[in-house]
Enzyme design. Structure first.
Site, PDB file in Angstrom:
ATOM      1  N   GLY A   1       0.791  -1.230   0.000  1.00 23.28           N
ATOM      2  CA  GLY A   1       0.000   0.000   0.000  1.00 23.28           C
ATOM      3  C   GLY A   1       0.820   1.275   0.000  1.00 23.28           C
ATOM      4  O   GLY A   1       0.269   2.364   0.114  1.00 23.28           O
TER       5      GLY A   1
ATOM      6  N   MET B   1       3.398   2.365  -2.341  1.00 28.12           N
ATOM      7  CA  MET B   1       3.662   3.049  -3.600  1.00 28.12           C
ATOM      8  C   MET B   1       2.563   2.685  -4.591  1.00 28.12           C
ATOM      9  O   MET B   1       1.735   1.827  -4.325  1.00 28.12           O
ATOM     10  CB  MET B   1       5.039   2.682  -4.094  1.00 28.12           C
ATOM     11  CG  MET B   1       6.083   3.346  -3.222  1.00 28.12           C
ATOM     12  SD  MET B   1       7.732   2.796  -3.556  1.00 28.12           S
ATOM     13  CE  MET B   1       7.637   1.105  -3.189  1.00 28.12           C
TER      14      MET B   1
ATOM     15  N   ARG C   1       4.704 -13.426  -4.146  1.00 28.73           N
ATOM     16  CA  ARG C   1       5.646 -13.057  -3.072  1.00 28.73           C
ATOM     17  C   ARG C   1       5.416 -13.985  -1.889  1.00 28.73           C
ATOM     18  O   ARG C   1       4.380 -14.674  -1.834  1.00 28.73           O
ATOM     19  CB  ARG C   1       5.441 -11.599  -2.661  1.00 28.73           C
ATOM     20  CG  ARG C   1       4.051 -11.325  -2.161  1.00 28.73           C
ATOM     21  CD  ARG C   1       3.852  -9.859  -1.852  1.00 28.73           C
ATOM     22  NE  ARG C   1       2.451  -9.628  -1.506  1.00 28.73           N
ATOM     23  CZ  ARG C   1       1.879  -8.447  -1.457  1.00 28.73           C
ATOM     24  NH1 ARG C   1       2.566  -7.377  -1.760  1.00 28.73           N
ATOM     25  NH2 ARG C   1       0.620  -8.325  -1.124  1.00 28.73           N
TER      26      ARG C   1
ATOM     27  N   HIS D   1       9.448  -5.739  39.478  1.00 29.59           N
ATOM     28  CA  HIS D   1       9.110  -6.942  40.242  1.00 29.59           C
ATOM     29  C   HIS D   1       7.889  -7.634  39.647  1.00 29.59           C
ATOM     30  O   HIS D   1       7.889  -8.832  39.380  1.00 29.59           O
ATOM     31  CB  HIS D   1       8.861  -6.561  41.703  1.00 29.59           C
ATOM     32  CG  HIS D   1       8.380  -7.693  42.535  1.00 29.59           C
ATOM     33  ND1 HIS D   1       7.038  -7.918  42.766  1.00 29.59           N
ATOM     34  CD2 HIS D   1       9.052  -8.698  43.123  1.00 29.59           C
ATOM     35  CE1 HIS D   1       6.922  -9.007  43.494  1.00 29.59           C
ATOM     36  NE2 HIS D   1       8.124  -9.504  43.736  1.00 29.59           N
TER      37      HIS D   1
ATOM     38  N   CYS E   1      21.230 -16.644  33.258  1.00 36.80           N
ATOM     39  CA  CYS E   1      19.883 -16.826  33.805  1.00 36.80           C
ATOM     40  C   CYS E   1      19.125 -15.507  33.920  1.00 36.80           C
ATOM     41  O   CYS E   1      18.064 -15.442  34.510  1.00 36.80           O
ATOM     42  CB  CYS E   1      19.924 -17.566  35.134  1.00 36.80           C
ATOM     43  SG  CYS E   1      20.726 -16.619  36.426  1.00 36.80           S
TER      44      CYS E   1
ATOM     45  N   TYR F   1      24.773 -23.110  28.579  1.00 39.68           N
ATOM     46  CA  TYR F   1      23.311 -23.157  28.575  1.00 39.68           C
ATOM     47  C   TYR F   1      22.710 -21.760  28.712  1.00 39.68           C
ATOM     48  O   TYR F   1      23.405 -20.820  29.101  1.00 39.68           O
ATOM     49  CB  TYR F   1      22.802 -24.048  29.723  1.00 39.68           C
ATOM     50  CG  TYR F   1      23.060 -23.466  31.093  1.00 39.68           C
ATOM     51  CD1 TYR F   1      22.144 -22.595  31.685  1.00 39.68           C
ATOM     52  CD2 TYR F   1      24.226 -23.756  31.782  1.00 39.68           C
ATOM     53  CE1 TYR F   1      22.392 -22.042  32.918  1.00 39.68           C
ATOM     54  CE2 TYR F   1      24.481 -23.209  33.021  1.00 39.68           C
ATOM     55  CZ  TYR F   1      23.557 -22.345  33.589  1.00 39.68           C
ATOM     56  OH  TYR F   1      23.810 -21.785  34.813  1.00 39.68           O
TER      57      TYR F   1
END
Ligand code: PEP
Ligand code: MG
Length: 899
Positions: free
Chosen positions: A100, A102, A337, A453, A854, A874
């Site tokens: 939408g 051009m 596309r 928190h 973590c 990890y």
């Protein structure tokens, strides 16, 4: 420089130069699909045009003329010919699609003469003038900047005059009248005639497309979607022979997906309109028909579309979204596309395509967006819902929830236990509110960032949370909240969407989460490809089970302080904290020990065979106590009550009440005094983590003993365990040595008591800058490191997390002072550099040291990729992010392999 490419000369790989649309048209032609002949003016030419101050490159129109000649040869028509006119469409197309943004001009080449030729060709005067009036309006609007409404108004007026309801009700004569008036509009607006020379029209149209690249809306779109010049630079212009879907009932135009983009189902999906031109489908002038209807209406074409669908998918190896036109029974492909799909459909189509042998498992893994998976694991607002949000805060923890507004954790717990769905509404939350979290469906706060928190806890337990919703004013005492003019009383129903940050009044319809079959299968493939382990941050047995279900390979962070917040424990914890000496504390710690031990046992059993990393107490002690102001308010209220007791009539009831009040006041005043003593100016940099463990070693010792005994007891029951203990906020080796001494002593006492040795690993969090720089020292004692990147980011930037996210960070990211919020996506340049230093030093001392992360970043795809780059062992993240991390880790491994 070659500026013009015939479709025969391009290919899909040339998107940067030819734009997505042009490159794919060229590719389709190569594949033998019926694409109308045409050519592409390169994106470089567009840049040349803008670079020269919007001047058409010399000789460009000569090159264009060669292209037109080619189309003429292939169609047997001639541009500008009065009997056999060639018409073209002029369409923009950058390297990636910007829907939408051009413009497109259809039917170019028409004038008062060629329209007659078109009548001859189409055998239909009405059709020709309909095409002509569309062209004049489109051209004037797009290429000449004439106001579009002028045409719409005139058209409506003429329709009214002829009593026409639909455009199709106007006959050729009426349309001629429209053409005449449209040309007049053009002349009035521009002071000159509508250009009748087709080459002049073409030149103006090409310029208009070039110009549109720098139009304000296009520039804004690129900014919004972060389309930088290395992604797309300039637009190409496609000049394509017109085919007509409006030549009668054997003509049509439509759009289709090779599979259903909403469900991923392997069926041709789309819509079409008979006797219509492309823009009618988009404009919604008539309601299009589902493509399945074509099976009856145009069975041959339908079969052809099915065949093309297979060809496209095998060539592009992904779902395609394509446009087509049928002109008098002949199918033409106008565009293709990659199809945009929702999360479910992306997963399903990727897995299906592997099974159909179209793509490899690696391709399937790489084509998914890990963040999208999050949407699949939480209840969501039904996309069909029309509800309007009344405020927006931060999308702090994903998923949606409805419930009654409740303003305190205790009330939330009571209502929750009574079976009500609750939304806990607070200015901000504290650890002592956690029981309210468990009882609520969702949490809404007016203050606090995405790592506040409330946000962290909500994510940890997988509850939706909107934080920092500053539009809400909360009056806790009156149990009311205000958003603009709306008043929310306790018990009013609210809905929050933690994925968008939206808040709604009333209930909004939702859809259930699914971890579907396909996703499970895909994640299994991902697990085989990844190098990084994926663990979870959780601190309850339920969380542990949930995390295992999502594929966690252990617990990387069990925050023990969360266990202190249960209603039956908090008073003990508070009494323990209020004690001034170790002796005073002892009885409370003795009561807490078995409770914590029981929790540990259940978690160990839920995680049988997998590592469970327990972290010793981290937050400052005063976080467990009520706020000083609140307490003082209570004391004031109680004092007032005492004063109001009648002094004269001293009945025994009144005397007792007065005594009770005296006692409570004294207790509360003592507590307030202690809170004052414990209060800190900078609690996050204050007396917390290992520092509490050093000054109050009995607290750490109790936790260590609880964990060791839990381990010993479950081992006796035959449970396989891999326990680990870690210390938060360490900055010197000596701190760790002190804690290790306690651990060694407890270990041998437990060994004696139970007659077995607990295989405990001892490690440390790395969340302080000094710890990174001293990692070689620290690794002498620590058997593993776990980066706490929440604190480490805070420490590296010297940004207080909550203040930053509430105040200046949004401004920083919007204005590109920082590329991302570093509390969400790891700051690779700064924090990442510290991590690298830490890893190198740590491995110097202990080459096989296990190192993980973590902090919240452990579940963020970009950060996970970095963790793979720097060879961490990890990542650990909240249970709901585990699938995301599994996929992101596999993608990182595949990318690292291929580079
Ligand atoms: C951290 O700092 O990254 C971390 C995991 O600890 P917490 O968020 O509990 O401070
Ligand atoms: Mg921390």
């Amino acid at each position: 420089m070659k500026r013009i490419y015939l479709f025969e000369e391009g290919a899909a790989k040339d998107k940067r130069l030819l734009g997505g649309k042009g490159a794919n048209l060229a590719e389709m032609m190569k594949m033998g699909l019926p694409v109308p002949p045409g050519f592409i003016i390169t994106t470089e030419t567009c840049l040349e045009y803008s670079g020269a101050g919007e001047k058409m490159p010399e000789r460009l129109m000569d090159e264009v003329a060669t292209g037109i000649k080619h189309i003429e040869e292939k169609t047997g028509k001639k541009f500008g010919d009065i009997h056999n006119p060639l018409l073209v469409s002029v369409r923009s197309g950058a390297a990636i699609s910007m829907p939408g943004m051009m413009d497109t001009i259809l039917n170019l080449g028409l004038n008062d003469e060629t329209v007659k030729g078109l009548t001859e060709l189409g055998g239909n005067e009405r059709f020709a003038y309909d095409a002509y009036r569309r062209f004049i309006a489109m051209f004037c609007k797009i290429a000449m900047g004439v106001q579009g409404e002028l045409f719409d108004e005139t058209f409506e007026r003429i329709k009214r005059k002829h009593g026409a309801k639909y455009d199709t009700d106007l006959d050729a004569e009426a349309l001629k009248e429209v053409v005449k008036e449209f040309k007049k509009i053009c002349k009035d607006a521009l002071g000159k005639e509508f250009p009748s020379d087709p080459y002049e029209q073409l030149r103006l149209a090409i310029e208009a497309v070039f110009k549109s690249w720098n139009s304000p809306r296009c520039v804004a779109y690129r900014k919004e979607f972060k389309i930088t010049p290395d992604i797309a630079n300039g637009t190409a212009v496609n000049v394509v022979a017109m085919v007509f879907g409006n030549m009668g009932n054997d003509s049509a135009t439509g759009v289709a997906f090779t599979r259903d983009p909403a469900t991923g189902e392997n069926v041709l999906f789309g819509e079409y309109l008979t006797n219509a031109q492309g823009e009618d489908v988009v404009a919604g002038v008539r309601t299009p028909k589902p493509i399945s209807k074509m099976k009856d209406e145009m069975p041959q074409i339908y079969q052809e579309l099915l065949k093309f669908r297979d060809i496209l998918e095998h060539r592009y190896r992904e779902v395609q979204d394509f446009e087509f036109t049928i002109e008098r029974g002949k199918l033409h492909m106008l565009q293709t596309r990659g199809g945009k799909m929702n999360a479910e459909a992306r997963v399903k189509t990727a897995v299906d395509m592997v099974k159909e042998g179209i793509i490899t498992k690696e391709e399937a893994i790489l084509r998914l967006y890990p963040e999208q998976l999050e949407k699949l694991m939480h209840k969501r607002i039904d996309p069909k819902s029309k509800a309007k949000s009344i405020a927006r805060g931060l999308a702090a923890s994903p998923g949606a929830a409805s419930g009654i507004a409740i303003f305190s954790a205790d009330d939330a717990e009571r209502e929750g236990k009574a079976g009500k769905d609750v939304i806990l509404v607070r200015e901000e939350t504290k650890p002592e509110d956690v029981h309210g979290f468990f009882a609520s469906q969702g949490i809404l706060t007016s203050r606090g960032g995405k790592t506040s928190h409330a946000a962290v806890v909500a994510r940890g337990i997988g509850k939706p949370c909107v934080s920092g919703c500053e539009a809400i004013r909360i009056d806790v005492r009156a149990k009311k909240a205000y958003i603009g003019k709306a008043v929310i009383n306790e018990g009013d129903v609210l809905t929050i969407d933690g994925s968008s940050g939206d808040v709604y009044l009333g209930e909004v319809s939702m859809i259930e989460p699914e971890l579907g079959e396909e996703l499970l299968e895909l994640l299994k493939w991902a697990d085989k490809k990844r190098r990084l382990g994926v663990l979870a941050n959780t601190d309850t047995p339920e969380g542990a089970l949930q995390a295992r279900k999502f594929g966690a390979e252990g617990i990387g962070l069990c925050r023990t302080e969360r266990m202190f917040n249960a209603t039956d424990r908090l008073p003990l914890v508070q009494a323990m904290i209020l004690s001034e000496t170790a002796d005073e504390r002892k009885p409370y710690l003795e009561k807490l020990l078995p409770m914590q031990k029981q929790d540990f046992k259940e978690i160990l059993k839920a995680m049988e065979g997998l590592p469970v990393t327990v972290r010793l107490l981290d937050p400052p002690l005063h976080e467990f106590l009520p706020s000083y102001e609140e307490l003082q308010r209570d004391v004031d209220d109680l004092k007032k009550e005492r004063e109001s007791l009648p002094l004269k009539r001293k009945t025994s009831v009144i005397t007792k009440r007065a005594k009770d009040l005296e006692n409570t006041i004294a207790e509360k005043e003592k507590m307030a005094k202690r809170i004052r003593t414990l209060a800190e100016i900078n609690p996050m940099l204050g007396h917390r983590g290992v520092r509490v463990g050093i000054t109050e070693p009995d607290i750490y010792e109790t936790q260590i003993r609880a964990y060791f005994e839990a381990c010993a007891e479950v081992m006796k029951e035959g449970t396989m365990i891999k326990p680990e203990l870690m210390v938060p906020n360490v900055c010197t080796l000596q701190e760790l040595i002190v804690v290790k001494e306690i651990l060694d002593r407890v270990a041998s006492e437990v060994e004696q008591k139970y007659g077995l040795k607990v295989p405990m690993k001892f490690g440390t969090m790395i969340e302080v800058v000094r710890a990174c720089l001293e990692a070689d020292q620290i690794a002498k004692v620590a058997e593993f490191f776990s980066f706490g990147t929440n604190d480490l980011t805070q420490a590296t930037f010297s940004f207080s997390r909550e203040d930053a996210e509430n105040k200046f960070l949004p401004f920083y990211t919007e204005n590109k002072v920082l590329p991302d919020n570093p509390f969400q996506t790891l700051d690779i340049e700064g924090v990442g550099k510290l991590m690298k230093i830490c890893i190198e030093l740590g491995r110097k001392t202990r080459p096989d040291i296990k190192i993980g992360i973590c902090g919240e970043h452990g579940g963020d795809p970009k950060s996970v990729e970095f963790c793979d780059d720097i060879k961490l062992t990890y990542v650990s993240c909240s249970p709901y992010r585990v699938p995301i991390a599994r996929l992101a880790a596999a993608q990182a491994a595949l990318r690292n392999q291929s580079s």
